[in-house]
Motif scaffolding. Sequence first.
Motif, PDB file in Angstrom:
ATOM      1  N   UNK A  95       0.829  -1.213   0.000  1.00 20.52           N
ATOM      2  CA  UNK A  95       0.000   0.000   0.000  1.00 20.52           C
ATOM      3  C   UNK A  95       0.861   1.260   0.000  1.00 20.52           C
ATOM      4  N   UNK A  96       2.046   1.166   0.651  1.00 18.28           N
ATOM      5  CA  UNK A  96       2.941   2.321   0.679  1.00 18.28           C
ATOM      6  C   UNK A  96       3.420   2.695  -0.723  1.00 18.28           C
ATOM      7  N   UNK A  97       3.587   1.685  -1.557  1.00 16.16           N
ATOM      8  CA  UNK A  97       4.012   1.953  -2.933  1.00 16.16           C
ATOM      9  C   UNK A  97       2.927   2.655  -3.740  1.00 16.16           C
ATOM     10  N   UNK A  98       1.685   2.423  -3.350  1.00 15.98           N
ATOM     11  CA  UNK A  98       0.578   3.010  -4.110  1.00 15.98           C
ATOM     12  C   UNK A  98       0.338   4.474  -3.754  1.00 15.98           C
ATOM     13  N   UNK A  99       0.871   4.927  -2.623  1.00 17.14           N
ATOM     14  CA  UNK A  99       0.685   6.326  -2.224  1.00 17.14           C
ATOM     15  C   UNK A  99       1.649   7.179  -3.032  1.00 17.14           C
ATOM     16  N   UNK A 100       1.185   8.137  -3.829  1.00 19.35           N
ATOM     17  CA  UNK A 100       2.074   8.872  -4.737  1.00 19.35           C
ATOM     18  C   UNK A 100       3.039   9.819  -4.046  1.00 19.35           C
ATOM     19  N   UNK A 101       2.682  10.383  -2.895  1.00 20.23           N
ATOM     20  CA  UNK A 101       3.514  11.396  -2.244  1.00 20.23           C
ATOM     21  C   UNK A 101       4.303  10.846  -1.072  1.00 20.23           C
ATOM     22  N   UNK A 102       4.616   9.583  -1.117  1.00 15.76           N
ATOM     23  CA  UNK A 102       5.430   8.995  -0.052  1.00 15.76           C
ATOM     24  C   UNK A 102       6.858   9.515  -0.154  1.00 15.76           C
ATOM     25  N   UNK A 103       7.417   9.890   0.979  1.00 14.50           N
ATOM     26  CA  UNK A 103       8.778  10.402   0.990  1.00 14.50           C
ATOM     27  C   UNK A 103       9.771   9.294   0.625  1.00 14.50           C
ATOM     28  N   UNK A 104      10.857   9.738   0.008  1.00 14.58           N
ATOM     29  CA  UNK A 104      11.888   8.771  -0.379  1.00 14.58           C
ATOM     30  C   UNK A 104      12.507   8.128   0.852  1.00 14.58           C
ATOM     31  N   UNK A 105      12.603   8.889   1.947  1.00 16.45           N
ATOM     32  CA  UNK A 105      13.149   8.321   3.182  1.00 16.45           C
ATOM     33  C   UNK A 105      12.309   7.150   3.659  1.00 16.45           C
ATOM     34  N   UNK A 106      10.975   7.313   3.610  1.00 10.00           N
ATOM     35  CA  UNK A 106      10.097   6.219   4.039  1.00 10.00           C
ATOM     36  C   UNK A 106      10.208   5.027   3.096  1.00 10.00           C
ATOM     37  N   UNK A 107      10.326   5.312   1.794  1.00  7.02           N
ATOM     38  CA  UNK A 107      10.497   4.211   0.837  1.00  7.02           C
ATOM     39  C   UNK A 107      11.810   3.468   1.089  1.00  7.02           C
ATOM     40  N   UNK A 108      12.866   4.222   1.339  1.00  5.36           N
ATOM     41  CA  UNK A 108      14.162   3.572   1.587  1.00  5.36           C
ATOM     42  C   UNK A 108      14.129   2.775   2.884  1.00  5.36           C
ATOM     43  N   UNK A 109      13.472   3.322   3.928  1.00  2.00           N
ATOM     44  CA  UNK A 109      13.365   2.584   5.188  1.00  2.00           C
ATOM     45  C   UNK A 109      12.542   1.307   4.995  1.00  2.00           C
TER      46      UNK A 109
END
Length: 852
Positions: A95-109
């Motif tokens: 679901x985190x991948x589907x959110x368009x405005x997710x911060x890169x820090x959160x994606x990397x974590x």
Amino acid sequence: MKKTNTNHFVIIVFLTLFLGLSFLPDRGAAQEKENEASKEKVEYIDLKISIENALNTEKENIDQLKEQLNRAQGLKKAMATELNVYKIQLSSYGNLLLIPKTKIENLEKAWTDNRASLDSISANLKETNQKLITVNESLQRTEEQHALNEKQLAEIKTQGAKDPQTAVLLSNFEVLIKDLSDERNLLEKLNKIYSEQKDRMEDIQNALAELSKKFELQIYERKKQELFERGINPLKALELKQIGKELNRLSEKILSMFSKDFWAKELTAIWNSENFLIVTFFIIFIIFQFLLFRLKNYCKSLELKPFSKQYPCRLLVLQVFHRSLPLMGTVLFIYIYAQIRLFYSTAPLIQVTIYILLIFLFTRWGFDLLKLWNQNKRYQIPEQLLPYLRSLLIIIRIFAISYVILAWLIGSTNIILLVLRIVFEIILLAWNILFLKQFNNSHDIPAGKKSRKISIQKTIVFCLSYTITGGGPLFELAGYGPLALYWYKAWGWSAVILILGVLFYFLLMEWNLSIRRISESDKDLSTKASYPFRWLFIRFCWLLWFASLIIFLIITWGPRQTILESFIKVLNYPFHIGEMQLKLMGLIFAFLIIFFTHAATRLWRYILQKKILAPSRMEPGLRDSITTITVYLFWMIGILAALHAFGLNTTSLTVAFGALGIGLGFGLQNIFNNFISGIILLFERPIQVGDAIEINGTWATVRKINVRSTVVQTYDNASLIIPNSDLISSQVINWSFKDLRLRRNVSVGVAYGSDIELVRKTLFEIAHKIPKVLKYPRPDVIFSDFGDSALIFTLRVWTDIDNMFIAETDIRFEINRLFKERKIEIAFPQQDLHIRSYPDAPKPLKFKEENY
């Protein structure tokens, strides 16, 4: 009557004894039966002991399997809970991948956590697979033993014996079979549990791997998008309240670093992934550092060698290498170990450590180069510029290390990092202004002697320095902060690549020059013959240097994954020629195989001749034949491997060799004849390398037997190339085939009337006096003939092939000297002319002068 009764009595007694003896038991048979009974008793005891041992072993196995089954059932529940956590993690991260405005820090974590989960599940899956293999092997072994015992039990029952011993044995067998059945049931339950766990973990592993790829792609796309995505002006973002909050957050992080909980958490993450292998890591690391220390001392010793001082660039690279060797080895060791153990991406502390060590390594190279570069008198850096360049390295080192640590502590999107970048950019601009001013002063020359070359260099330096130092602030003020950071990183990597490229350029230049000098000064034919190959290899190194430099620079400035994928696609793009499929990658592999084959054959030739066969006291020709045949085998394997790597499969090779066979039958039969003749020469060895041969009246020494021809060197130092078929089919005199000794004849004629005994004695004396003449076989003197004007004597002496002309010359000198001393006349061809007068000869006519 009395006599008859006596006879009857004797007969009755004899019959009685005979019958009595016949009814006595056979002693041999009784002994044999006793041995058989003893043997059966021993076998019964052995079988009983083995069954009892098997029963005890099976009881222990059953107890262990019950404990293992209990643990497996407990682990099954724990694993089910863990797998449910992974499923929840998959769902939330998906679901985190589907959110368009997710911060890169959160994606990397999230990607880091996903990689940690993937590594954990992979380790558990590996352990489960190992357990499953062990259980399956035990189950197969138990089934085989169960079948064997049932067969033995059936054989015992068919014998029908009902003695107590057999009954006990049957009872033990039945108990053993029952234990084996229980063990098989336990193993089947374990097999079922492990199989179910394996299937579930494989499903989770595949899902995590797929999610990890999606994260990598998403992070890559977001970073690429973020580079050209305009943000808020940094001057507007610099609010004092926000800076205060971030400083408080940073201070809390720094204080937490000095607490036990922080390091316990970081080290526990590494310990959980490595367990007791951390101890192994430190042991291997200490051994590795010891080897690096020895290598560093060896490099220091090389600096004192004369060849290092003759080549300044080689000396410079050697000095820089050995100075940074411990640091470089540490970085490589930690990185490779982390990649092998699959915890590099899941341990941020390891990543930060490697980044900091790399920054220290690259700046250390810069300091060493600035210190050692001016040893080269040809390319000098003005002394006034050296302090500025060192200060630049110090600024870069401080900024890069601070930025890496702060990004690790508080994240990459933080206002403190923005402040740090702005400070760095201001300092860099100030440094650039001062540096260019000093650079301009250091290159000032009188107006009448201005050089166009210096002017162009100054223009390039000014433009490049302002572009690098001014580009970052412009991007930053325009709101492209990530692009500014990428700008500095790309120029930093480009600087490292260009400096290494320049060093390798000078190394190749020196190498090319040294090979040319050796080839021109060395008179060895082998060195001159290998020069074209070395020349071609250096040109290949030039091409490889240029291609590598361009590729690394493109990767530095472009999207790394896209460039690498495109490059690999180009190399693997197939070219179809008929049914053959060729690739550029195959051509590169084929070239490398041929090169390594050539290097291996040269090394093998040296090792085989100098190290292995030299102490064997074989003939030089035999050693050369063995070496040549093995080299041919090396080349045959290498060529076949190169053709296969190039894309020529077995079918293509069959067609090619078929066509080659047809060509051999028509146009290439002479070449093929020479090739087979060369093989015959190597195996049969009628002539060998080093033999002295005579062919068509020409004396020569065999130098090399090649595939098609043999190279011989005449005594006049002319190289004669003879086809191998001529040496096989023609008559060749081999003067050193089995024995290096040969007999030479020196003839001399003395005048008629000479003392022939003195002549004979003198010739013998001369033969024993010449040192090149062998004492055995003994020389002899032959009175050859009565010539027209001389008595012909022949002195026959034995010498070796290398000294035959010297021995003959010395003998002739001694003959001339001693014959003069002893008044022995050496005859020369002469004729006597006898003139006879005729009495009735006509008188000569007289002519008058008037007639003329």
